[in-house]
Write a protein that holds these residues in place. Structure first.
Motif, PDB file in Angstrom:
ATOM      1  N   ILE A 429      35.205  47.671  37.126  1.00 52.00           N
ATOM      2  CA  ILE A 429      36.303  46.690  37.023  1.00 52.00           C
ATOM      3  C   ILE A 429      35.759  45.318  37.682  1.00 52.00           C
ATOM      4  CG2 ILE A 429      38.766  46.062  38.269  1.00 52.00           C
ATOM      5  CD1 ILE A 429      39.253  49.007  38.218  1.00 52.00           C
ATOM      6  N   LEU A 430      36.012  44.422  37.255  1.00 55.20           N
ATOM      7  CA  LEU A 430      35.139  43.247  37.595  1.00 55.20           C
ATOM      8  C   LEU A 430      36.101  42.139  38.114  1.00 55.20           C
ATOM      9  CD1 LEU A 430      32.827  42.835  34.352  1.00 55.20           C
ATOM     10  CD2 LEU A 430      32.598  44.181  36.410  1.00 55.20           C
ATOM     11  N   GLY A 431      35.431  41.328  39.009  1.00 53.61           N
ATOM     12  CA  GLY A 431      36.057  40.072  39.585  1.00 53.61           C
ATOM     13  C   GLY A 431      35.185  39.068  40.144  1.00 53.61           C
ATOM     14  N   ASP A 432      35.851  37.980  40.698  1.00 53.00           N
ATOM     15  CA  ASP A 432      35.124  36.627  41.052  1.00 53.00           C
ATOM     16  C   ASP A 432      34.376  37.232  42.591  1.00 53.00           C
ATOM     17  OD1 ASP A 432      34.027  34.507  42.232  1.00 53.00           O
ATOM     18  OD2 ASP A 432      35.669  33.118  41.003  1.00 53.00           O
ATOM     19  N   PRO A 433      33.331  37.100  42.784  1.00 51.52           N
ATOM     20  CA  PRO A 433      33.025  37.247  44.290  1.00 51.52           C
ATOM     21  C   PRO A 433      32.803  36.355  45.129  1.00 51.52           C
ATOM     22  CG  PRO A 433      31.010  37.028  42.940  1.00 51.52           C
ATOM     23  CD  PRO A 433      32.243  36.744  42.131  1.00 51.52           C
ATOM     24  N   ARG A 434      33.286  35.089  44.565  1.00 49.02           N
ATOM     25  CA  ARG A 434      33.442  33.763  45.732  1.00 49.02           C
ATOM     26  C   ARG A 434      34.938  33.679  46.411  1.00 49.02           C
ATOM     27  NH1 ARG A 434      33.223  29.331  41.457  1.00 49.02           N
ATOM     28  NH2 ARG A 434      34.700  30.900  40.566  1.00 49.02           N
ATOM     29  N   ASP A 435      35.678  34.522  45.811  1.00 50.15           N
ATOM     30  CA  ASP A 435      37.151  34.677  46.438  1.00 50.15           C
ATOM     31  C   ASP A 435      37.108  35.470  47.603  1.00 50.15           C
ATOM     32  OD1 ASP A 435      39.429  34.679  47.090  1.00 50.15           O
ATOM     33  OD2 ASP A 435      40.331  34.915  44.819  1.00 50.15           O
ATOM     34  N   SER A 436      37.303  35.154  48.795  1.00 48.23           N
ATOM     35  CA  SER A 436      37.223  36.090  49.914  1.00 48.23           C
ATOM     36  C   SER A 436      38.660  37.102  49.897  1.00 48.23           C
ATOM     37  CB  SER A 436      37.129  35.327  51.187  1.00 48.23           C
ATOM     38  OG  SER A 436      38.245  34.450  51.277  1.00 48.23           O
ATOM     39  N   ARG A 437      39.572  36.567  49.143  1.00 51.11           N
ATOM     40  CA  ARG A 437      40.877  37.754  49.161  1.00 51.11           C
ATOM     41  C   ARG A 437      40.378  38.879  48.004  1.00 51.11           C
ATOM     42  NH1 ARG A 437      44.770  34.603  46.626  1.00 51.11           N
ATOM     43  NH2 ARG A 437      42.959  33.796  45.740  1.00 51.11           N
ATOM     44  N   MET A 438      39.799  38.475  47.316  1.00 50.50           N
ATOM     45  CA  MET A 438      39.293  39.563  46.280  1.00 50.50           C
ATOM     46  C   MET A 438      39.078  40.827  46.720  1.00 50.50           C
ATOM     47  SD  MET A 438      39.808  39.378  43.159  1.00 50.50           S
ATOM     48  CE  MET A 438      39.129  38.017  41.909  1.00 50.50           C
ATOM     49  N   GLN A 439      38.594  41.118  47.945  1.00 51.56           N
ATOM     50  CA  GLN A 439      38.234  42.438  48.605  1.00 51.56           C
ATOM     51  C   GLN A 439      39.240  43.281  48.609  1.00 51.56           C
ATOM     52  OE1 GLN A 439      35.578  42.761  51.679  1.00 51.56           O
ATOM     53  NE2 GLN A 439      35.668  44.930  51.661  1.00 51.56           N
ATOM     54  N   SER A 440      40.147  42.767  49.572  1.00 51.03           N
ATOM     55  CA  SER A 440      41.370  43.624  49.952  1.00 51.03           C
ATOM     56  C   SER A 440      42.460  43.359  48.871  1.00 51.03           C
ATOM     57  CB  SER A 440      42.069  42.684  51.394  1.00 51.03           C
ATOM     58  OG  SER A 440      42.526  41.530  51.159  1.00 51.03           O
ATOM     59  N   GLU A 441      42.396  42.653  47.976  1.00 50.31           N
ATOM     60  CA  GLU A 441      43.347  42.435  46.954  1.00 50.31           C
ATOM     61  C   GLU A 441      42.748  43.601  45.747  1.00 50.31           C
ATOM     62  OE1 GLU A 441      44.770  38.691  45.447  1.00 50.31           O
ATOM     63  OE2 GLU A 441      44.640  39.284  43.616  1.00 50.31           O
ATOM     64  N   MET A 442      41.683  43.609  45.645  1.00 53.51           N
ATOM     65  CA  MET A 442      41.303  44.750  44.592  1.00 53.51           C
ATOM     66  C   MET A 442      41.294  46.097  45.230  1.00 53.51           C
ATOM     67  SD  MET A 442      38.078  42.726  42.464  1.00 53.51           S
ATOM     68  CE  MET A 442      37.597  44.137  41.359  1.00 53.51           C
ATOM     69  N   ASN A 443      41.131  46.123  46.622  1.00 52.78           N
ATOM     70  CA  ASN A 443      41.309  47.555  47.253  1.00 52.78           C
ATOM     71  C   ASN A 443      42.649  48.009  47.200  1.00 52.78           C
ATOM     72  OD1 ASN A 443      38.978  48.689  47.959  1.00 52.78           O
ATOM     73  ND2 ASN A 443      38.739  47.127  49.664  1.00 52.78           N
ATOM     74  N   LEU A 444      43.620  47.032  47.363  1.00 53.38           N
ATOM     75  CA  LEU A 444      44.962  47.540  47.692  1.00 53.38           C
ATOM     76  C   LEU A 444      45.891  47.347  46.266  1.00 53.38           C
ATOM     77  CD1 LEU A 444      45.718  45.724  50.842  1.00 53.38           C
ATOM     78  CD2 LEU A 444      45.425  48.020  50.586  1.00 53.38           C
ATOM     79  N   LYS A 445      45.742  46.441  45.436  1.00 57.52           N
ATOM     80  CA  LYS A 445      46.649  46.517  44.315  1.00 57.52           C
ATOM     81  C   LYS A 445      45.966  46.960  43.186  1.00 57.52           C
ATOM     82  CE  LYS A 445      48.742  41.959  45.327  1.00 57.52           C
ATOM     83  NZ  LYS A 445      48.535  40.775  44.904  1.00 57.52           N
ATOM     84  N   ILE A 446      44.714  47.238  43.139  1.00 64.20           N
ATOM     85  CA  ILE A 446      44.033  48.092  41.953  1.00 64.20           C
ATOM     86  C   ILE A 446      43.474  49.110  41.811  1.00 64.20           C
ATOM     87  CG2 ILE A 446      41.950  47.529  40.273  1.00 64.20           C
ATOM     88  CD1 ILE A 446      43.184  44.489  40.657  1.00 64.20           C
ATOM     89  N   LYS A 447      42.760  49.469  43.138  1.00 64.34           N
ATOM     90  CA  LYS A 447      42.286  50.811  43.494  1.00 64.34           C
ATOM     91  C   LYS A 447      43.167  51.671  44.349  1.00 64.34           C
ATOM     92  CE  LYS A 447      38.079  51.221  42.937  1.00 64.34           C
ATOM     93  NZ  LYS A 447      37.323  51.737  41.786  1.00 64.34           N
ATOM     94  N   PHE A 448      44.195  51.007  44.860  1.00 63.28           N
ATOM     95  CA  PHE A 448      45.111  51.661  45.751  1.00 63.28           C
ATOM     96  C   PHE A 448      44.327  52.522  46.819  1.00 63.28           C
ATOM     97  CE2 PHE A 448      47.034  51.642  41.621  1.00 63.28           C
ATOM     98  CZ  PHE A 448      48.111  50.673  41.900  1.00 63.28           C
ATOM     99  N   ARG A 449      43.189  51.875  47.446  1.00 63.30           N
ATOM    100  CA  ARG A 449      42.504  52.660  48.375  1.00 63.30           C
ATOM    101  C   ARG A 449      42.367  51.826  49.684  1.00 63.30           C
ATOM    102  NH1 ARG A 449      36.350  52.007  46.180  1.00 63.30           N
ATOM    103  NH2 ARG A 449      35.853  49.966  46.858  1.00 63.30           N
ATOM    104  N   GLU A 450      41.686  52.157  50.718  1.00 61.81           N
ATOM    105  CA  GLU A 450      41.629  51.613  51.987  1.00 61.81           C
ATOM    106  C   GLU A 450      40.927  50.056  51.966  1.00 61.81           C
ATOM    107  OE1 GLU A 450      40.254  54.336  51.056  1.00 61.81           O
ATOM    108  OE2 GLU A 450      40.404  56.173  52.510  1.00 61.81           O
TER     109      GLU A 450
END
Ligand SMILES: [Fe+2]
Length: 609
Positions: A429-450
């Motif tokens: 699963i890929l995303g834009d690393p420049r976006d600082s919200r990407m980490q928590s967004e991908m964790n919570l909405k996509i991976k459903f993890r901490e």
């Protein structure tokens, strides 16, 4: 009659992470873990599906195989279990009774079982567990000669081995034995911190940078007697893995001021401090062991495998601070990789076969699993009424790069599945690393993890030095290195004073979504020769945005194995917040898809990891 290039099937099974690997001569034809097919994480049963896949890849029947190798020696392991339990009876009786019938059934009769499962009459070879790890580390490496370091929880007796590989042979020179094990020490803390043993070790490593190492001295004073050469004794007074069904005991609880954390409860600063402390001790052991391996062999290069070699923070330190010029780590460093190791031992040591790699990495990027033709993918998509567009490679890469630049999250499914626990741009699963919200967004909405779990960057091989303090290839995402100073953002005084998880939302660098709180990153370098589609996507993203880095996380949700088939991928895409799915050469948009329905709440069916 034996074929000119014999077919050798390696198997690891019945312990942690079952897998099969097929060699034709010295060439790796195929390798895969059973969990990907059965969808049970860490599946330890006989790898029926993996074997079928490997044989199918070569168009073979099992009776056409020339040799089978099994990755450990069941009798030795049984002896270790038996002696451990007898030594502490009757306290150990309870877990012995629970473990006993399983061992007897599945391990003592291995030979009969393998023959029965596979209808195979030929020779079966058994290697010692750490020989299999060592072989998986050395033979596919680019080195003609190298020191070898393997560390894990435990196999038969050995928990750590130092060896030397040369041409088509290897020998283990020193071993550390059960119950002194850095893998088990780490697992004990994994357990104490409320995570699952054998799966939650990554979480401890990810949590460590949020903490302070204030328990290091306690660990060194009480739990472990660590020698200068990296060898050590664990003080068994604090552990109960010899006698019970848990890892730690009351004495351990008293030492660290409380019972184990209950899974899924809030993580405290103390939890983070414990994670940081055991991580530092583990790194210190790894470094000392590496120095000892260097002294014992006098060789400039090091190969590593065993579960502890997945501790990429420790690996990064060995590279930066250790005595070796180069290091190579088997991407399937855990027990799945033992299947590949034992097959190599049969070819190299027993058959005296040549090492065909001639100074090159022989893992083929670890893209050794199944792939699917456009016709197969289309057939599945049509069967569920999915809406898709078939595109030319160039156009698909450019469109995907554009979507990534618009902060869309992409499921990326291309070519053969990876062998080993990391997604390397085939099931990612890929995303834009420049976006600082990407980490928590991908964790919570996509991976459903901490939300604290860090993401890792993929970067064009030739651009790695522009982003990270790393000047070598890291194709398997097994090295952690610092993000370059000039890309880091100065913290305000207020941000600097934040503790623990509150630091998570601070924009730390130009590539914030893949920069951990300590400014480190677990780097994957991508070369065109090895994964052209992924390389081209990174290049297209750089052309559009000036950034040669992407967020790369495994294509799965929490608790689930990485996706294998187009069906797995589409299901994961539909269940989660992934915006677009590339099932090469097709592109799908979430907004165009028919409604996804399935019976019950799938999240309840996926065990927490
Ligand atoms: Fe192992």
């Amino acid at each position: 009659m034996e074929s000119v290039q014999p077919y050798i099937l390696g198997i690891s099974a019945f312990y942690h992470d079952s897998a099969a690997c097929l060699l034709r001569g010295g060439e790796i034809v195929a390798a895969a873990q059973e969990e990907r097919f059965t969808r049970r994480k860490g599946d330890a049963s006989f790898p029926r599906n993996s074997v079928d896949f490997c044989l199918g890849r070569a168009g073979l029947r099992a009776d056409e195989l020339d040799y089978i190798g099994f990755y450990d020696k069941p009798l030795l392991k049984f002896e270790r279990i038996l002696e451990s339990y007898l030594g502490v009876a009757p306290r150990g009786l309870r877990s012995f009774l629970m473990a006993g019938p399983l061992w007897i059934k599945e391990k003592l009769f291995m030979d009969r079982q393998l023959r029965g499962e596979l209808d195979f009459e030929g020779d079966i070879f058994y290697a010692e567990h750490h020989e299999s790890h060592a072989a998986s580390a050395f033979f596919p490496s680019p080195f003609r000669e190298a020191a070898i370091l393997t560390m894990d929880g435990v196999g038969e007796w050995a928990t750590t081995a130092i060896g030397r590989g040369s041409g088509n042979d290897l020998e283990l020179l020193q071993e550390l034995h059960w119950p002194d094990s850095v893998g088990l020490l780490y697992s004990a803390f994994t357990y104490y911190l409320g995570f699952k043993i054998n799966f939650g070790e990554y979480k401890v490593m990810g949590l460590a940078p949020y903490g302070e190492p204030r328990f290091v001295q306690t660990i060194l004073d009480e739990l472990i007697d660590l020698k200068e050469d990296g060898s050590f004794k664990l003080n068994q007074r604090y552990f109960s893995y010899l006698t019970g069904l848990t890892m730690t005991n009351g004495a351990f609880d008293r030492l660290f001021g409380g019972p184990p954390r209950k899974p899924e409860t809030l993580l405290t600063q103390r939890d983070m401090d414990l994670a940081r402390s055991v991580q530092e001790v583990c790194e210190e052991i790894m470094l000392r062991m590496a120095r000892t391996a260097h002294r014992a062999t006098g060789l400039p290069d090091l190969c590593m495998a065993g579960g502890v070699a997945l501790n990429c923070v420790g690996n990064g330190r060995i590279l930066r601070e250790g005595p070796f010029e180069r290091i190579w780590i088997q991407p399937a460093a855990g027990d799945a990789g033992g299947a590949l190791g034992v097959a190599q031992l049969v070819w190299q040591r027993h058959l005296k076969g040549a090492r065909p790699n001639g100074g090159r990495d022989a893992m083929k990027g670890s893209y050794l699993g199944p792939d699917y033709s456009p016709a197969e993918i289309r057939e599945y998509l049509d069967s569920v009424g999915a809406v898709y567009e078939r595109m030319e490679p160039d156009a698909l890469v450019r469109r995907t790069a554009g979507l990534l630049a618009e902060q869309k999250v992409i499921g990326w499914f291309v070519g053969r599945m990876e062998f080993g626990p990391r997604a390397l741009g085939a099931r990612s699963i890929l995303g834009d690393p420049r976006d600082s919200r990407m980490q928590s967004e991908m964790n919570l909405k996509i991976k459903f993890r901490e939300s604290f779990r860090p993401f890792a960057p993929s970067v064009l091989r030739e651009r790695v030095q522009d982003y990270f303090e790393l000047d070598v290839a890291s194709p398997y995402m097994l090295l952690v290195s610092p993000v370059r100073d000039e890309l880091r953002h100065e913290l305000t005084e207020e941000q600097d004073e934040l503790w623990g998880m509150n630091r998570l939302n601070v924009r730390r660098s130009e590539i914030s979504a893949v920069t951990h709180v300590d400014y480190s990153a677990r780097v994957q370098t991508v070369e065109r020769e090895i994964n052209p589609e992924y390389y081209d996507l990174l290049a297209a993203f750089e052309e559009r945005t000036g950034c040669a880095v992407l967020v790369n996380t495994s294509f799965n949700v929490r608790g689930e194995p990485i996706v294998c088939t187009p069906e797995d991928a589409y299901r994961c895409f539909m269940r989660t917040g992934i915006d677009h799915l590339v099932l090469w050469p097709f592109l799908l948009s979430k907004a165009d898809q028919p409604e996804w329905t399935e019976e019950g709440d799938w999240r309840e069916q996926v065990p927490l990891d």
